[in-house]
Write an enzyme that holds these catalytic residues in place. Structure first.
Site, short mmCIF file in Angstrom:
data_model
loop_
_atom_site.label_atom_id
_atom_site.label_comp_id
_atom_site.label_asym_id
_atom_site.label_seq_id
_atom_site.Cartn_x
_atom_site.Cartn_y
_atom_site.Cartn_z
CG ASP A 67 -0.29 -0.45 2.50
OD1 ASP A 67 0.95 -0.41 2.57
OD2 ASP A 67 -1.01 -0.84 3.44
CG ASN A 136 -8.66 -1.69 11.97
OD1 ASN A 136 -7.67 -2.32 11.58
ND2 ASN A 136 -9.14 -0.66 11.30
CG HIS A 138 -5.71 -2.37 8.79
ND1 HIS A 138 -5.86 -1.04 9.13
CD2 HIS A 138 -4.39 -2.60 8.88
CE1 HIS A 138 -4.69 -0.51 9.39
NE2 HIS A 138 -3.77 -1.43 9.25
CD GLU A 143 -8.66 0.78 7.67
OE1 GLU A 143 -8.55 -0.16 8.48
OE2 GLU A 143 -8.09 1.87 7.84
C1 GLP Z 1 -0.42 0.08 8.67
C2 GLP Z 1 -0.14 -0.67 7.34
C3 GLP Z 1 -0.25 -2.15 7.53
C4 GLP Z 1 0.40 -2.52 8.85
C5 GLP Z 1 -0.41 -2.01 9.99
C6 GLP Z 1 0.21 -2.21 11.35
O1 GLP Z 1 -1.40 1.01 8.62
N1 GLP Z 1 -0.95 -0.27 6.24
O2 GLP Z 1 0.34 -2.82 6.43
O3 GLP Z 1 0.48 -3.92 8.97
O4 GLP Z 1 -0.84 -0.70 9.76
O5 GLP Z 1 1.23 -1.31 11.59
P1 GLP Z 1 2.28 -1.48 12.76
O6 GLP Z 1 3.18 -2.59 12.34
O7 GLP Z 1 3.03 -0.17 12.81
O8 GLP Z 1 1.53 -1.78 13.98
#
Ligand code: GLP
Length: 241
Positions: A67, A136, A138, A143
């Site tokens: 993404d 959440n 995702h 989402e």
């Molecule tokens: C982000 C990314 C995800 C990631 C998630 C968790 O928003 N788009 O690919 O896995 O949120 O992030 P973190 O590893 O900083 O907790």
């Protein structure tokens, strides 16, 4: 779904890097799906170390990131392109033209998403997809919602995601409200998936992903259907299992 509980973040990161290294050694022209966020940072550090030791060669590897924030330029330090350059790409011998990330500045987002899917297809599909998980549930930026979004698409970010990711921005109002993200079908089409999670803030989402119903309300739950998915979590993230 295979569940591996590592004793801590360091062990989790080493295990994930070992799996990725084995993939690249076994298939030097592997196509890797990569993730951003805090979770994979340790994995990338280990991969860089393995590269410096001469154990892995990235010269024929292609990567596709999950993404990118919409409206954010690649040279903005908050972009996922910047993140990947800083945490991995500039430290290894991957060819810049082999690293793909959705273009956050695309005018025609539908065309950008379609072309991203085509590029993955032309590369032969993703051999190994690395994932994190949002609080959440995702994956990528898919989402919670009423349906699984199949292909790469423009996403409206959840309030919870905006708040969680505001730590990477000067203030919450600077967090983009939209992103381009690979869809659930794009992720599920990977031949093999490893999802990483650490810390107690992820414990509820991890529990729901593994033990809960398969539902678009908890997008990561779809991984229960993947024949080659492994979840590597630390003890805090495993606390509710
Ligand atoms: C982000 C990314 C995800 C990631 C998630 C968790 O928003 N788009 O690919 O896995 O949120 O992030 P973190 O590893 O900083 O907790």
């Amino acid at each position: 779904m295979e569940v591996i509980i590592a004793k801590d973040y360091e062990t989790l990161s080493r295990q994930a890097a070992t799996i990725i290294a084995a993939q690249v050694i076994g298939q030097p022209d592997s196509v890797l799906g990569l993730a951003t966020g805090s979770t994979p940072v340790g994995t990338y550090k280990h991969l860089v170390a393995l590269y410096r030791e001469g154990i892995i060669d990235f010269s024929r590897v292609k990567t596709f990131n999950l993404d990118e924030y919409y409206g954010v330029a690649p040279d903005n330090p908050c972009s996922y392109r910047w993140f990947m350059e800083e945490n991995l790409f500039k430290h290894i011998n991957i060819l810049p033209e082999n690293t793909y990330i959705p273009n956050g500045l695309a005018q025609d987002t539908a065309a950008e998403c379609r072309e991203y899917e085509e590029k993955i297809h032309r590369a032969g599909g993703i051999d190994l997809q690395l994932l994190g998980i949002g609080g959440n549930g995702h994956i990528g930026f898919n989402e919670p919602g009423n349906s699984f979004q199949p292909a790469t698409h423009l996403v409206d970010l959840d309030q919870q995601t905006i708040e969680a990711n505001s730590r990477f921005f000067a203030s919450p109002d600077q967090v983009p409200r939209q992103a381009l993200s690979m869809g659930i079908k794009s992720i599920m089409a990977a031949r093999r998936i490893i999802l990483l999670a650490n810390g107690k803030a992820k414990a509820r989402a991890v529990y729901e992903m593994i033990r809960g119903p398969i539902t678009p309300e908890l997008p990561a739950s779809v991984l229960q259907l993947h024949p080659q998915a492994a979840v590597i979590i630390d003890q805090e993230a495993a606390a509710l299992l």
